[in-house]
Design a protein around this motif. Structure first.
Motif, short mmCIF file in Angstrom:
data_model
loop_
_atom_site.label_atom_id
_atom_site.label_comp_id
_atom_site.label_asym_id
_atom_site.label_seq_id
_atom_site.Cartn_x
_atom_site.Cartn_y
_atom_site.Cartn_z
N SER A 164 -0.97 -2.62 10.90
CA SER A 164 0.24 -2.54 10.44
C SER A 164 1.16 -2.65 11.38
O SER A 164 1.18 -1.55 13.11
CB SER A 164 0.75 -0.75 9.73
OG SER A 164 1.90 -0.98 9.43
N VAL A 209 9.12 -0.98 -2.01
CA VAL A 209 7.28 -1.32 -0.61
C VAL A 209 7.29 -2.53 -0.58
O VAL A 209 6.27 -2.94 -1.57
CB VAL A 209 6.60 -0.04 -0.56
CG1 VAL A 209 5.57 -0.84 0.72
CG2 VAL A 209 7.03 1.12 -0.08
N ASN A 229 0.09 -2.87 -6.18
CA ASN A 229 0.15 -2.77 -3.79
C ASN A 229 -0.51 -2.30 -4.26
O ASN A 229 -0.54 -1.49 -2.67
CB ASN A 229 1.36 -2.66 -3.57
CG ASN A 229 2.22 -2.92 -3.73
OD1 ASN A 229 2.49 -2.36 -4.86
ND2 ASN A 229 3.70 -2.75 -2.56
N ASN A 286 10.60 -1.81 4.22
CA ASN A 286 10.32 -2.50 5.29
C ASN A 286 8.89 -2.09 5.94
O ASN A 286 8.23 -2.91 6.87
CB ASN A 286 10.93 -2.01 6.93
CG ASN A 286 12.25 -2.89 7.10
OD1 ASN A 286 12.65 -4.05 6.63
ND2 ASN A 286 13.34 -2.23 7.42
N HIS A 318 4.95 -1.18 10.70
CA HIS A 318 5.51 -0.53 10.18
C HIS A 318 5.27 0.57 9.31
O HIS A 318 5.21 0.35 7.53
CB HIS A 318 6.58 -1.88 9.72
CG HIS A 318 8.24 -0.71 9.54
ND1 HIS A 318 9.09 -0.56 10.15
CD2 HIS A 318 8.28 0.28 8.13
CE1 HIS A 318 10.24 -0.11 9.49
NE2 HIS A 318 9.67 -0.01 9.06
N THR A 319 4.43 1.58 9.62
CA THR A 319 3.61 2.38 8.30
C THR A 319 4.88 3.44 8.65
O THR A 319 5.35 3.98 9.22
CB THR A 319 1.99 3.33 9.11
OG1 THR A 319 1.31 1.93 9.77
CG2 THR A 319 1.20 4.08 8.29
N GLY A 367 4.92 -3.94 1.50
CA GLY A 367 3.77 -4.05 1.57
C GLY A 367 2.50 -3.19 1.03
O GLY A 367 2.31 -3.27 -0.24
N LYS A 368 1.61 -3.16 1.63
CA LYS A 368 0.07 -2.00 1.07
C LYS A 368 0.87 -0.68 0.93
O LYS A 368 1.20 0.25 2.12
CB LYS A 368 -1.07 -2.37 1.45
CG LYS A 368 -1.50 -3.90 2.15
CD LYS A 368 -2.60 -3.96 2.50
CE LYS A 368 -2.81 -5.64 2.19
NZ LYS A 368 -3.58 -6.00 3.77
N LEU A 394 -6.28 -0.43 8.03
CA LEU A 394 -4.45 -0.83 8.13
C LEU A 394 -4.04 0.37 8.44
O LEU A 394 -2.88 -0.94 9.20
CB LEU A 394 -4.64 -0.15 6.76
CG LEU A 394 -5.32 -0.76 5.57
CD1 LEU A 394 -5.01 0.12 4.32
CD2 LEU A 394 -4.34 -2.14 4.97
N ASP A 451 4.83 -2.60 5.49
CA ASP A 451 3.74 -3.01 5.17
C ASP A 451 2.89 -1.97 5.41
O ASP A 451 1.64 -2.61 4.72
CB ASP A 451 3.67 -3.83 7.07
CG ASP A 451 3.09 -3.73 8.25
OD1 ASP A 451 3.09 -2.14 8.15
OD2 ASP A 451 3.42 -4.16 9.12
N LEU A 452 2.49 -1.00 5.30
CA LEU A 452 1.93 0.17 5.15
C LEU A 452 2.61 0.79 4.34
O LEU A 452 3.33 1.40 5.92
CB LEU A 452 0.70 0.16 5.75
CG LEU A 452 -0.23 1.78 6.21
CD1 LEU A 452 -1.72 0.44 5.01
CD2 LEU A 452 -1.39 1.59 7.25
#
Ligand code: CNA
Length: 250
Positions: free
Chosen positions: A16, A206, A224, A183, A18-19, A208-209, A12, A185-186
């Motif tokens: 990604s 969030v 998610n 923003n 944007h973590t 993302g994930k 992941l 994604d993780l």
């Protein structure tokens, strides 16, 4: 065969763009700083009464309980080192795998470990100010006064308050933290019971994930959340960084 959580997280992170992580007191318990709601937490042990020490109305009436806590905290401070997790997050940021750390912690350990983009929503002890004349004091001024077993007072006789956010005060960096969450994604939720607002609301934004890592299950219930790992935080990050070895050295 299903992949183990460490392999999944490493993949992941690699994918990604944007973590972001949200941390709580659980990332610092291995450094020797008790959390609030864990098994040895301040709410459980009643060593201090967090409702008194971190409540602004109470502080204005009687700052003594807070300054008793501050004495113990500041005495410990020189001996406290960041944990494996603090260093792992700094390495992930440095190698371009992590955008920012949003933290509820006031201990400054993310910065000590080398993290640069830190949103400490509840402030820290680094600066203090007089509640009467607003004069600013740095950490060494505060330390000298507190270690004399004193309630810190300004030359104008006003009470000095460290720039940590008490219950009843506005948090810091909320707009920036919200934007980071919106923003992501993780998004990792690490060592927090996620009950103190508004930090606890960030995962809701969030897109993302979301990965949760905590000793025990927390009450986050969102579509998610793709992984919920029940583990000691340093054990988890030591394994994750071994898996990512060679990709996080810079
Ligand atoms: P909390 O409510 O005490 O939750 C901490 C969570 O972390 C609990 O669910 C624990 O089970 C878990 N946990 C503890 N140790 C570990 C570990 N080694 N590995 C995995 N999980 C672990 O604390 P929150 O941060 O959620 O609450 C927010 C409060 C706590 C903020 O206002 C902070 O300022 C305040 N606080 C900060 C510190 C600090 O700066 N180090 C210390 C104590 C309290």
């Amino acid at each position: 065969m299903p992949k183990d959580p460490i392999t999944q997280c490493a993949e992941l992170i690699r994918r990604s763009r944007h973590t972001v992580v949200l941390t709580g007191a659980g990332v610092s318990t291995n450094a020797g700083i008790p959390d609030f709601r864990g098994p040895q937490g301040l709410y459980t042990s009643r060593l201090y009464d967090p409702e008194k020490i971190f409540d602004i109305t109470y502080f204005l009436k009687d700052p003594k309980p807070f300054y008793e806590f501050a004495y113990d905290f500041i005495s410990l401070e020189a001996k406290i080192r960041p944990t494996a997790t603090h260093y792992a997050l700094a390495a992930l940021e440095n190698s371009g795998h992590l955008k920012a750390v949003i933290t509820q912690n006031i201990d400054g350990l993310h910065q000590k470990a080398g993290s640069k983009n830190v949103m400490d929503m509840h402030g820290n002890f680094l600066a203090s100010h007089c509640l009467k004349c607003r004069k600013i004091y740095d950490y060494s001024d505060l330390k000298t006064m507190v270690l004399r077993h004193q309630i810190a007072h300004c030359s104008c006789r006003g009470i000095i308050k460290p720039d940590i956010v008490f219950f009843g005060e506005d948090v810091k960096y909320y707009p920036q933290s919200l934007e980071l969450a919106q923003n992501a994604d993780l998004f990792f939720v690490l060592g927090t019971s996620c009950v103190v607002y508004p930090a606890a609301s960030l995962p809701q934004f969030v897109p993302g994930k979301i990965v949760v890592v905590n000793h025990s299950k927390i009450g986050l219930n969102m579509y998610n959340i793709i992984l919920e790992v029940e583990s000691d935080i340093d054990t988890f990050f030591n394994k994750l960084m071994t898996t990512l070895k060679g990709e996080t050295d810079r």
